[in-house]
Motif scaffolding. Structure first.
Motif, PDB file in Angstrom:
ATOM      1  N   ASP A 312      97.750  68.191  32.850  1.00 16.92           N
ATOM      2  CA  ASP A 312      96.480  68.502  32.189  1.00 16.92           C
ATOM      3  C   ASP A 312      95.362  67.836  32.984  1.00 16.92           C
ATOM      4  O   ASP A 312      95.288  66.611  33.063  1.00 16.92           O
ATOM      5  N   TYR A 313      94.523  68.670  33.602  1.00 12.22           N
ATOM      6  CA  TYR A 313      93.400  68.143  34.366  1.00 12.22           C
ATOM      7  C   TYR A 313      92.164  67.940  33.477  1.00 12.22           C
ATOM      8  O   TYR A 313      91.034  67.982  33.949  1.00 12.22           O
ATOM      9  N   GLY A 314      92.410  67.721  32.210  1.00  8.98           N
ATOM     10  CA  GLY A 314      91.313  67.535  31.276  1.00  8.98           C
ATOM     11  C   GLY A 314      90.511  66.275  31.545  1.00  8.98           C
ATOM     12  O   GLY A 314      91.028  65.276  32.053  1.00  8.98           O
ATOM     13  N   THR A 315      89.228  66.318  31.193  1.00  6.83           N
ATOM     14  CA  THR A 315      88.326  65.189  31.368  1.00  6.83           C
ATOM     15  C   THR A 315      87.424  65.068  30.141  1.00  6.83           C
ATOM     16  O   THR A 315      87.232  66.019  29.383  1.00  6.83           O
ATOM     17  N   TRP A 316      86.876  63.885  29.992  1.00  5.48           N
ATOM     18  CA  TRP A 316      85.932  63.596  28.921  1.00  5.48           C
ATOM     19  C   TRP A 316      84.762  62.849  29.550  1.00  5.48           C
ATOM     20  O   TRP A 316      84.935  61.769  30.109  1.00  5.48           O
ATOM     21  N   GLY A 317      83.592  63.467  29.496  1.00  3.74           N
ATOM     22  CA  GLY A 317      82.427  62.864  30.131  1.00  3.74           C
ATOM     23  C   GLY A 317      81.309  62.617  29.141  1.00  3.74           C
ATOM     24  O   GLY A 317      81.154  63.350  28.151  1.00  3.74           O
ATOM     25  N   GLN A 318      80.528  61.584  29.399  1.00  6.03           N
ATOM     26  CA  GLN A 318      79.372  61.253  28.581  1.00  6.03           C
ATOM     27  C   GLN A 318      78.190  60.913  29.479  1.00  6.03           C
ATOM     28  O   GLN A 318      78.372  60.330  30.548  1.00  6.03           O
ATOM     29  N   ARG A 319      77.001  61.269  29.020  1.00  3.29           N
ATOM     30  CA  ARG A 319      75.788  60.989  29.779  1.00  3.29           C
ATOM     31  C   ARG A 319      74.681  60.594  28.808  1.00  3.29           C
ATOM     32  O   ARG A 319      74.368  61.335  27.868  1.00  3.29           O
ATOM     33  N   HIS A 320      74.101  59.410  29.011  1.00  2.00           N
ATOM     34  CA  HIS A 320      72.976  58.923  28.222  1.00  2.00           C
ATOM     35  C   HIS A 320      71.760  58.818  29.130  1.00  2.00           C
ATOM     36  O   HIS A 320      71.882  58.397  30.289  1.00  2.00           O
ATOM     37  N   ASN A 321      70.604  59.176  28.597  1.00  2.96           N
ATOM     38  CA  ASN A 321      69.390  59.107  29.412  1.00  2.96           C
ATOM     39  C   ASN A 321      68.201  58.725  28.531  1.00  2.96           C
ATOM     40  O   ASN A 321      68.054  59.234  27.416  1.00  2.96           O
ATOM     41  N   VAL A 322      67.371  57.834  29.035  1.00  3.31           N
ATOM     42  CA  VAL A 322      66.140  57.466  28.356  1.00  3.31           C
ATOM     43  C   VAL A 322      65.024  57.426  29.396  1.00  3.31           C
ATOM     44  O   VAL A 322      65.240  57.002  30.537  1.00  3.31           O
ATOM     45  N   GLU A 323      63.840  57.884  28.988  1.00  2.00           N
ATOM     46  CA  GLU A 323      62.739  57.985  29.945  1.00  2.00           C
ATOM     47  C   GLU A 323      61.410  57.827  29.205  1.00  2.00           C
ATOM     48  O   GLU A 323      61.228  58.357  28.103  1.00  2.00           O
ATOM     49  N   VAL A 324      60.504  57.088  29.828  1.00  2.00           N
ATOM     50  CA  VAL A 324      59.152  56.915  29.297  1.00  2.00           C
ATOM     51  C   VAL A 324      58.176  57.218  30.427  1.00  2.00           C
ATOM     52  O   VAL A 324      58.344  56.717  31.551  1.00  2.00           O
ATOM     53  N   GLN A 325      57.186  58.052  30.160  1.00  2.00           N
ATOM     54  CA  GLN A 325      56.202  58.371  31.182  1.00  2.00           C
ATOM     55  C   GLN A 325      54.821  58.489  30.555  1.00  2.00           C
ATOM     56  O   GLN A 325      54.681  58.772  29.372  1.00  2.00           O
ATOM     57  N   GLN A 326      53.817  58.222  31.383  1.00  2.17           N
ATOM     58  CA  GLN A 326      52.436  58.301  30.910  1.00  2.17           C
ATOM     59  C   GLN A 326      51.590  59.075  31.904  1.00  2.17           C
ATOM     60  O   GLN A 326      51.617  58.803  33.103  1.00  2.17           O
ATOM     61  N   ARG A 327      50.870  60.058  31.384  1.00  2.00           N
ATOM     62  CA  ARG A 327      49.901  60.808  32.178  1.00  2.00           C
ATOM     63  C   ARG A 327      48.517  60.221  31.936  1.00  2.00           C
ATOM     64  O   ARG A 327      48.135  59.960  30.796  1.00  2.00           O
ATOM     65  N   THR A 328      47.773  60.049  33.031  1.00  2.00           N
ATOM     66  CA  THR A 328      46.420  59.497  32.915  1.00  2.00           C
ATOM     67  C   THR A 328      45.459  60.314  33.758  1.00  2.00           C
ATOM     68  O   THR A 328      45.745  60.597  34.936  1.00  2.00           O
ATOM     69  N   VAL A 329      44.355  60.703  33.162  1.00  2.00           N
ATOM     70  CA  VAL A 329      43.280  61.389  33.874  1.00  2.00           C
ATOM     71  C   VAL A 329      42.178  60.355  34.129  1.00  2.00           C
ATOM     72  O   VAL A 329      41.509  59.902  33.200  1.00  2.00           O
ATOM     73  N   TRP A 330      42.025  59.949  35.377  1.00  2.00           N
ATOM     74  CA  TRP A 330      41.049  58.921  35.714  1.00  2.00           C
ATOM     75  C   TRP A 330      39.644  59.503  35.889  1.00  2.00           C
ATOM     76  O   TRP A 330      38.650  58.826  35.619  1.00  2.00           O
ATOM     77  N   SER A 331      39.604  60.728  36.367  1.00  2.54           N
ATOM     78  CA  SER A 331      38.329  61.406  36.583  1.00  2.54           C
ATOM     79  C   SER A 331      38.633  62.882  36.771  1.00  2.54           C
ATOM     80  O   SER A 331      39.807  63.272  36.868  1.00  2.54           O
ATOM     81  N   PRO A 332      37.628  63.752  36.834  1.00  9.36           N
ATOM     82  CA  PRO A 332      37.902  65.171  37.089  1.00  9.36           C
ATOM     83  C   PRO A 332      38.594  65.436  38.421  1.00  9.36           C
ATOM     84  O   PRO A 332      39.107  66.537  38.627  1.00  9.36           O
TER      85      PRO A 332
END
Length: 653
Positions: A312-332
């Motif tokens: 049995d070539y079965g597998t069990w995989g898990q993936r956790h991901n967390v991300e924080v990002q900020q967009r900033t408009v400094w000027s036009p």
């Protein structure tokens, strides 16, 4: 409605508080896109060539999978070692799993950790009627997304639940065992809405292959707006694939058998408009994939006679991901995006990772994009991704792109990008063993030493985007040179000392090859009349491997030319006809022994919308591969892609 920052269009020369992007922005002739740099940008200001496939095009194409839809993107080639595993690769298919092609669903990577880092099965974990649009960045983009965004980025964006309040059902039946069902129910009011979608897809795959497929899915998406400044999206899904695998009596090591693959995921995304210039986004996701693949194989290792083993070539995989990002408009003229994140990938398999229990790797990352409008005609986009990988080490992926807006409708792009691919858990830690019952002996097909290094890709491109509004014509062209080093291959491992009682040779993963790919691709769209739209995609490329022996074997040779023509025509009385024709030059997706001659494929769809009992309805008849049966993927095994027709009926309430 789409959860974008009100500051998102400030780079267009407007102030952040003027307006937020609307649906009209996304489906205008020059749409706003999100995928290139994580900033919302009009297409002519994106740092790369992009193709957008909207919901109407998805429906009119007659495609049943995302892989088939990617034929509408220049440079993508459709493949799959059998009909239950469709795969679309950008430029060159260096593996059978799509591990070098980043696929996102609502910004969440579908990269599976359990086996060889594949994305092709994750690409099936979405129901086509739920898709709002697909954005495809044609080129490398590790500067925005890190490792594995090497050959193309496919971002599948699903419909906001506010747009799907009500119900819908659809049924497709036809040749080759096609039976697809879909049902959707959406409820809610104002800023709080929920959608539940379920579906199943069945077919019999290629001719002469053991690859019957049944794929069932259930998806839940909820969108909330607790305050005027906050938007929350929650998504939960589960899918199960039952598929035939193996080559049968001709290959005792891969007999006919059934694969059962189950995938579940959860996703949470919160956006907050901090003020008129700053937007914060927090994303959390979890993905689990379990695969069972039992089979009875014939093993013949001298001095033992052939023996039948249950594996049995079965597998069990898990993936956790967390991300924080900020967009900033400094000027036009100046805006930035900065973010941090962490991911953890782990897998468990008694056969694939013998005696190791859970194997894992993690990555901490920092990324950023800066967009600077030097003057009204010049736009500079710089991106940098820095990752600290527990197995691959520390790496950086930069990008620099300059857009020259020569006129309001003519844009030139010039840029360079460096991307990487971190090897998968299998390439780092696999130890594939099969014990001979009643003896201490065992075969060891793979034993990864862990010495493999990341692959790197240096991409240089010149692009052009031209619009002729009076003629309703858009042309997007990309001239590229891609230099890939440290390509990972599996090696016989003659230098690996065998363990006691080990029978036969084992293989390791090593960095051995390099390649250079140069080419030109373009997409032309012409809205000839309000009822007629024509697409023309072409790609011309030439691949050169550095290793003469590998070059002589014609390993992984993409087509030198590929053309797709699509016609979408509205007819009187609510009839509509679509015609897609694809011509792909001779190529091989594996080796010279599997060389395919030039192929042609024509798909035809005829549909009509009407009212039925007060509801919106559509009936359509689609024929795929009108030319008839053609050898495909593995001509040695006489695999054929057959002509198939199916009828679809859809009702929306």
């Amino acid at each position: 409605m789409l959860g974008l920052s009100m500051a998102g269009l400030a780079g267009l020369g407007a102030h952040a508080d003027e307006r937020a992007p609307t649906e009209e922005d996304y489906f205008a002739q020059l749409p706003v896109v999100l995928t290139a740099s994580r900033l919302d940008q009009p297409l002519n200001e994106a740092p790369g060539a992009m193709t957008v496939i909207d919901r109407d095009t998805i429906r009119q194409s007659g495609a049943r999978t995302v892989a088939e839809l990617l034929r509408l993107v220049p440079g993508y080639v459709l493949g799959g070692w059998n009909g239950a595993n469709p795969l679309a690769s950008y430029h060159v298919a260096l593996d059978d799993y799509g591990g070098r092609n980043l696929v996102l669903i609502d910004g969440r990577s579908v990269y599976a950790s359990s086996y060889l880092g594949d994305t092709h099965r994750g690409m099936m974990d979405v129901l086509l009627p739920d898709i709002e649009r697909i954005e495809v960045l044609r080129g490398a983009n590790s500067a925005a997304y890190g490792a594995n965004a090497m050959f193309g980025v496919v971002n599948i964006i699903t419909r906001h639940s506010v747009d799907t309040v009500g119900g819908a059902v659809a049924l497709s039946v036809g040749d080759n065992g096609i039976r697809d069902t879909y049902a959707r129910l959406g409820v809610g009011t104002g800023g709080n809405n929920v959608r539940l979608s379920v579906g199943e897809q069945r077919d019999r795959g290629y001719l002469n292959a053991f690859d019957d497929k049944r794929l069932g899915q259930v998806h839940l998406r909820a969108d909330f707006q607790p305050t005027l400044a906050d938007e929350v999206m929650v998504a939960l899904a589960a899918s199960e694939l039952l598929a035939g695998q193996g080559y049968g009596p001709t290959d005792p090591s891969s007999p006919y058998h059934q694969l059962r693959s189950r995938t579940t995921h959860g996703q949470f995304e919160w956006r907050r408009q901090l003020d008129e210039r700053n937007e914060l986004q927090v994303s959390l996701s979890y993905m689990e994939d379990r695969q069972r693949e039992p089979m009875s194989v014939q093993v013949h290792v001298s001095p033992f006679p052939p023996i039948s083993l249950d594996v049995d070539y079965g597998t069990w995989g898990q993936r956790h991901n967390v991300e924080v990002q900020q967009r900033t408009v400094w000027s036009p003229t100046w805006r930035t995006l900065v973010g941090v994140g962490y991911k953890d990938e782990r897998a468990l398999s008694d056969t694939m990772y013998y005696g190791q229990g859970w194997v894992s790797m993690g990555e901490t990352r920092l990324f950023g994009t800066a967009e600077w409008r030097v003057d009204p005609a010049w736009l500079l986009n710089a991106g940098l991704f820095m990752g600290d990988h527990t197995l691959a080490g520390t790496y950086t992926a930069p990008r620099l792109m300059v857009n020259w807006l020569a006129t309001p409708h003519q844009t030139w792009r010039l840029g360079v990008t460096e991307s990487i691919r971190a090897p998968s858990l299998s390439e780092y830690k696999s130890d594939v063993r099969v014990n001979l019952p009643g003896t201490p002996y065992f075969s060891r097909a793979y034993a990864a030493s862990g010495a493999v290094q990341p692959e790197t890709l240096l991409s240089q491109e010149i692009g052009y985007l031209g619009r002729w509004p009076e003629a309703q014509v858009t042309l997007d062209a990309r001239l590229y040179r891609e230099r890939m080093r440290d390509v990972v291959v599996d090696d016989n491992g003659d230098g690996t000392a065998p363990l006691p009682y080990q029978l036969g040779k084992t293989r390791d993963f090593v960095n051995r090859l390099a390649l250079t790919l140069v080419g030109l691709e373009y997409q032309l769209r012409w809205k000839a009349t309000p009822r007629t739209e024509l697409w023309l995609n072409q790609n011309f490329s030439r691949l050169k491997w550095d290793a003469p022996d590998y070059e002589a074997k014609e390993e992984r040779r993409p087509p030198r030319h590929a053309t797709t023509v699509a016609l979408f025509q509205q007819l009187p009385d609510n009839w509509q006809i679509s015609l897609l024709h694809e011509r792909v030059g001779s190529m091989t997706l594996r080796a010279k022994s599997s060389w395919m001659a030039t192929t042609h494929r024509t798909d035809l769809r005829l549909g009509r919308t009407f009212r039925w009992g007060g509801y919106k309805a559509e009936a359509a008849f689609t024929v795929q591969s009108v030319e008839g049966d053609q050898l495909f993927f593995d001509p040695q095994r006489n695999y054929r892609r057959g002509r198939q027709g199916f009828l679809t009926l859809q009702l929306e309430m």
